[in-house]
Design an enzyme around this catalytic site. Structure first.
Site, PDB file in Angstrom:
ATOM      1  N   CYS A   1     -13.700 -60.895  88.388  1.00  0.00           N
ATOM      2  CA  CYS A   1     -13.984 -62.084  87.288  1.00  0.00           C
ATOM      3  C   CYS A   1     -14.642 -61.460  85.800  1.00  0.00           C
ATOM      4  CB  CYS A   1     -14.915 -63.258  87.621  1.00  0.00           C
ATOM      5  SG  CYS A   1     -14.071 -64.067  89.122  1.00  0.00           S
ATOM      6  N   ALA A   2     -13.634 -60.576  85.103  1.00  0.00           N
ATOM      7  CA  ALA A   2     -14.187 -59.678  84.566  1.00  0.00           C
ATOM      8  C   ALA A   2     -14.558 -60.128  83.056  1.00  0.00           C
ATOM      9  CB  ALA A   2     -13.205 -58.263  84.495  1.00  0.00           C
ATOM     10  N   GLY A   3     -13.895 -61.039  82.697  1.00  0.00           N
ATOM     11  CA  GLY A   3     -14.046 -61.448  81.115  1.00  0.00           C
ATOM     12  C   GLY A   3     -15.552 -61.785  80.801  1.00  0.00           C
ATOM     13  N   PRO A   4     -16.064 -61.748  79.623  1.00  0.00           N
ATOM     14  CA  PRO A   4     -15.346 -60.869  78.790  1.00  0.00           C
ATOM     15  C   PRO A   4     -15.343 -59.551  78.522  1.00  0.00           C
ATOM     16  CG  PRO A   4     -17.392 -61.898  77.812  1.00  0.00           C
ATOM     17  CD  PRO A   4     -17.268 -62.114  79.162  1.00  0.00           C
TER      18      PRO A   4
ATOM     19  N   GLY B   1     -18.278 -57.170  79.293  1.00  0.00           N
ATOM     20  CA  GLY B   1     -19.634 -56.740  79.362  1.00  0.00           C
ATOM     21  C   GLY B   1     -19.965 -55.635  80.471  1.00  0.00           C
TER      22      GLY B   1
ATOM     23  N   GLU C   1      -9.223 -60.629  85.603  1.00  0.00           N
ATOM     24  CA  GLU C   1      -9.517 -61.900  84.859  1.00  0.00           C
ATOM     25  C   GLU C   1      -8.218 -62.800  85.063  1.00  0.00           C
ATOM     26  OE1 GLU C   1     -10.850 -64.687  82.835  1.00  0.00           O
ATOM     27  OE2 GLU C   1     -12.140 -63.152  83.336  1.00  0.00           O
TER      28      GLU C   1
ATOM     29  N   ASP D   1      -5.622 -64.702  89.565  1.00  0.00           N
ATOM     30  CA  ASP D   1      -6.419 -65.528  90.183  1.00  0.00           C
ATOM     31  C   ASP D   1      -7.361 -64.580  91.328  1.00  0.00           C
ATOM     32  OD1 ASP D   1      -8.058 -67.554  91.674  1.00  0.00           O
ATOM     33  OD2 ASP D   1      -6.473 -68.999  91.394  1.00  0.00           O
TER      34      ASP D   1
ATOM     35  N   ASP E   1     -19.005 -61.788  89.366  1.00  0.00           N
ATOM     36  CA  ASP E   1     -19.872 -62.468  88.420  1.00  0.00           C
ATOM     37  C   ASP E   1     -19.147 -63.781  88.416  1.00  0.00           C
ATOM     38  OD1 ASP E   1     -21.574 -63.117  86.607  1.00  0.00           O
ATOM     39  OD2 ASP E   1     -20.689 -61.941  84.606  1.00  0.00           O
TER      40      ASP E   1
ATOM     41  N   CYS F   1     -24.864 -66.257  86.644  1.00  0.00           N
ATOM     42  CA  CYS F   1     -25.895 -66.620  85.297  1.00  0.00           C
ATOM     43  C   CYS F   1     -26.591 -67.805  85.321  1.00  0.00           C
ATOM     44  CB  CYS F   1     -25.156 -66.158  83.883  1.00  0.00           C
ATOM     45  SG  CYS F   1     -26.521 -66.160  82.531  1.00  0.00           S
TER      46      CYS F   1
END
Length: 479
Positions: free
Chosen positions: A283-286, A288, A308, A336, A354, A407
């Site tokens: 789930c790479a976005g955005p 960093g 993403e 997905d 993430d 997070c």
């Protein structure tokens, strides 16, 4: 004042802060996406830009506290005020109680803002209410708010400006991580402090020494981190060209830990066996963490696939990876993440998940999130998190490692998700995550980093000075 002498408006910085609050409330926008381009467009710079930033962000963070105080100064419920008028009152309260603005300036400028934006009638109301606010010092207001609360948790939530459900979840998370729930007041206070800007020097692309000058100091934990004491990060050439970036130190640590986690061969031959050539950011976005992983992969001769689900976020990932050597980036794709484990079983050596979450660990950076999230969001997100973690574990080869990251410290999004997924599998082991994280921390800081006595790692703003990142490292076994 005679009507002809009254100021018809206020300065551009206060107007900008008001416009940010209206965008956040009226369009569900994020302040950190609205404010910077607005300041550039209106050519608000230097001290005025700093004033507008503190006024907008501080008002959003402390909205709950100010609403409790304003309610004591009004003869009607807050929800009967027009939303723009309520936002103006909050801005005035923050100037009076949270900033070093002289009382007369705070009141008169806010009344001018009301006169310009909501009309003369509302300006009279704003004048009267803010004068009542100004008569009582902040500590006395907080004592009144706490005394009126039905219990200690509600008092802490009101004075610490968090919804009660969020305060309760954070208290439970402290206890679940083996910490004293009595730290809650310090945690809420840390959420209300403006976070420092932290830079990441992406390994092999930028050396930390390149960013070291009188504006920066070394990070507390991550060897890749530097704290920017002031100014625009884009003033650094390495940031402009993508060899460095802005990234919370906790985010840097979880990526470094995944890259350092010991692999196995899926059998009984011990760790550090088998290939280490193909990595996945699920789930790479955005982008960093993907950029940091891509830089690390380039140093190892590995390749990164960045996945993403949202096309606009995938474009941000492509931009973040622009400075990473092309042969280290296999693909940036849109898809997905729940399907990857089925579509590409056992195809990766390291996987970063993430996971989408409530963001309760980043309330310093996205202050409006605390007022938008509801307990119902947790149930929706935890179902998604379980599906994504199951997919990540299917996508990693036996002996490979998955980093489950949120997070958010919410127990339902962290420990419970991991336990639920592992309950259905016999081919996964939890690594000693604190040991791996200590291994990537600056050598001089390893004895000082407080990671508790658990298999997972929970970072905290009031303890580590980072976002409240959660990390569990999982290794696939032969089953």
């Amino acid at each position: 004042m005679a009507p002809s002498q009254r100021r018809k408006g206020t300065d551009p910085a206060r107007t900008a802060a008001f416009d940010v609050l209206r965008e956040v409330d009226g369009s569900d926008a994020y302040a950190n996406l609205v404010l910077p381009p607005l300041l550039r467009q209106r050519e608000i710079r230097g001290r005025d830009a700093g004033f507008a930033t503190e006024l907008a962000y501080g008002t959003l963070r402390l909205r709950g506290r100010y609403d409790a105080i304003l309610a004591r100064c009004l003869d009607r419920p807050l929800d009967r005020l027009d939303p723009p008028v309520l936002d103006i009152l909050r801005l005035g309260a923050h100037q009076l109680l949270g900033m070093r603005v002289p009382q007369h300036a705070a009141v008169s400028e806010t009344v001018g803002l009301a006169r310009a934006c909501t009309g003369a009638g509302s300006a009279q109301l704003v004048n009267a209410v803010l004068r009542r606010v100004a008569r009582t010092p902040l500590d006395d207001w907080l004592a009144q708010v706490a005394a009126d609360a039905p219990d200690e948790l509600t008092a802490l939530a009101a004075t610490g400006s968090h919804p009660v459900w969020v305060a309760r979840a954070l208290r439970d998370a402290l206890a679940g991580a083996g910490r004293d729930p009595g730290e809650l007041a310090d945690l809420l206070a840390a959420d209300n402090d403006a976070p420092r800007v932290t830079l990441v020097a992406r390994p092999g692309l930028a050396d930390p020494d390149e960013l070291a000058d009188d504006r920066t100091t070394p990070g507390r934990w991550a060897p890749t981190a530097l704290v920017l004491d002031g100014g625009d990060p884009a003033a650094f050439g390495a940031v402009r060209d993508g060899r460095a970036g802005v990234q919370d130190e906790g985010s840097q640590l979880v990526a470094l830990a995944l890259a350092a986690a010991p692999l196995g061969d899926g059998g009984a031959d011990g760790p550090s066996v088998g290939p280490d050539a193909r990595w996945l950011d699920l789930c790479a976005g955005p982008g960093g963490k993907a950029a940091l992983l891509g830089a690390l992969a380039a140093e190892r001769g590995a390749r990164l696939v960045a996945n993403e689900v949202q096309p606009h976020r995938a474009r941000l990932v492509e931009k973040a990876l622009a400075a990473v050597p092309p042969d280290a980036v296999e693909a940036v794709r849109t898809g997905d993440g729940r399907d990857v484990g089925q579509d590409e079983p056992a195809a990766y050596d390291r996987v970063l998940l993430d996971a989408p979450c409530t963001g309760l660990g980043a309330l310093r950076r996205r202050p409006e999130s605390r007022w938008r999230r509801t307990p119902g969001d947790v149930a929706v997100l935890t179902g998604l998190q379980r599906a994504l973690l199951a997919s990540a574990l299917d996508a990693v080869r036996p002996g490979g490692v998955v980093a489950y990251v949120t997070c958010s410290p919410h127990l339902a999004e962290t420990q419970v998700v991991v336990a639920d997924v592992l309950r259905r599998r016999d081919d996964v082991e939890i690594l000693d995550t604190p040991a791996v994280v200590r291994g990537v921390v600056r050598p001089e800081s390893r004895d000082a980093v407080d990671l508790g006595a658990r298999q997972d790692v929970q970072l905290w703003p009031h303890v580590h000075g980072t976002d409240a990142m959660h990390l569990t490292l999982l290794r696939r076994t032969a089953g």
